[in-house]
Design a protein around this motif. Structure first.
Motif, PDB file in Angstrom:
ATOM      1  N   GLU A  68       0.837  -1.200   0.000  1.00 34.23           N
ATOM      2  CA  GLU A  68       0.000   0.000   0.000  1.00 34.23           C
ATOM      3  C   GLU A  68       0.867   1.244   0.000  1.00 34.23           C
ATOM      4  O   GLU A  68       1.951   1.256   0.554  1.00 34.23           O
ATOM      5  N   GLY A  69       0.352   2.288  -0.623  1.00 30.86           N
ATOM      6  CA  GLY A  69       0.993   3.592  -0.519  1.00 30.86           C
ATOM      7  C   GLY A  69       2.376   3.658  -1.116  1.00 30.86           C
ATOM      8  O   GLY A  69       3.340   3.956  -0.418  1.00 30.86           O
ATOM      9  N   VAL A  70       2.512   3.334  -2.404  1.00 33.69           N
ATOM     10  CA  VAL A  70       3.806   3.477  -3.069  1.00 33.69           C
ATOM     11  C   VAL A  70       4.225   4.937  -3.024  1.00 33.69           C
ATOM     12  O   VAL A  70       3.441   5.836  -3.334  1.00 33.69           O
ATOM     13  N   ASP A  71       5.477   5.184  -2.633  1.00 33.58           N
ATOM     14  CA  ASP A  71       6.002   6.548  -2.552  1.00 33.58           C
ATOM     15  C   ASP A  71       6.271   7.060  -3.967  1.00 33.58           C
ATOM     16  O   ASP A  71       7.144   6.547  -4.669  1.00 33.58           O
ATOM     17  N   LEU A  72       5.526   8.071  -4.379  1.00 36.26           N
ATOM     18  CA  LEU A  72       5.678   8.593  -5.734  1.00 36.26           C
ATOM     19  C   LEU A  72       7.068   9.175  -5.965  1.00 36.26           C
ATOM     20  O   LEU A  72       7.535   9.247  -7.107  1.00 36.26           O
ATOM     21  N   GLY A  73       7.726   9.584  -4.896  1.00 39.25           N
ATOM     22  CA  GLY A  73       9.077  10.118  -5.035  1.00 39.25           C
ATOM     23  C   GLY A  73      10.093   9.061  -5.416  1.00 39.25           C
ATOM     24  O   GLY A  73      11.214   9.388  -5.823  1.00 39.25           O
TER      25      GLY A  73
END
Length: 220
Positions: A109-114
């Motif tokens: 969950e919540g892949v870091d777009l950075g």
């Protein structure tokens, strides 16, 4: 902060060993807290007073904090249920295993777009009615894992980016699930690997059935 399982196991030992595991787990839990590890939860496998194994989930550097405690532990106690000629040394094992990420609440969950590299690319396909999908294809690379996906399913670039991030999250969750499964297999294999010779700690039973350290193996 890293998480680890501290496993206390009876192997395939009899009920006397499982009772020893219950006492030893209490000592190990107290030792974890005393040495600065945060105890998250405790899992017992079997009867509460005589479990086959106990697993303590901790946060922190468990291997460093429990140095000198990992290995075989021995209890010297005669069993009231056995004759005087019966064995009076009982062996349990203490091991540390890395805890995998919680599937669905961790890496999945919540892949870091950075951590993503997103670029437009031309997908293969005919022109005409498919031209929008061809021009809106995207390539997404997740730097920490090395996973790269190319998506051209949707007609807009924004939708393809969203779908690509979802696919990367799925791949990360699958990896986390494999790590958890491998960790489970390693933890359970410890049940067959308790070595009876040269225990790292030897105990006797003191007041109120508390374990008292009677000896320790010298560091090498």
């Amino acid at each position: 902060m890293s998480r680890s399982w501290v496993q206390i196991s009876a192997g395939r030992g009899p009920v006397e060993v499982r009772r020893f595991v219950a006492r030893l787990a209490e000592r190990m839990e107290a030792l974890c807290e005393e040495r600065g590890l945060a105890v998250v939860d405790v899992t017992l496998h079997g009867d509460e007073d005589a479990p086959a194994s106990v697993e303590i989930l901790v946060e922190g550097d468990a291997r460093r904090c429990l140095e000198g405690e990992l290995g075989t532990h021995a209890l010297v106690e005669r069993s009231a249920a056995r004759g005087k000629a019966a064995r009076k040394r009982w062996f349990a094992g203490v091991a540390v295993h890395a805890a995998g990420a919680d599937v669905g609440t961790g890496a999945g969950e919540g892949v870091d777009l950075g951590e993503l590299e997103i670029s437009a690319c031309r997908a293969s396909g005919p022109g005409g009615q498919h031209v929008n999908k061809t021009l809106s294809a995207v390539r997404i690379h997740h730097r920490p894992s090395g996973i790269t996906v190319r998506v051209a399913d949707e007609r807009s670039q924004r939708a393809n980016v969203r779908r690509g991030v979802e696919r990367i999250a799925e791949r990360l969750a699958e990896r986390a699930a494999r790590r958890v499964a491998e960790g489970e297999a390693a933890r359970w294999s410890e049940h067959d690997r308790i070595v009876r010779g040269e225990p790292v700690r030897t105990y006797r039973v003191g007041r109120k059935s508390a374990l008292v350290v009677a000896g320790a193996r010298e560091a090498r």
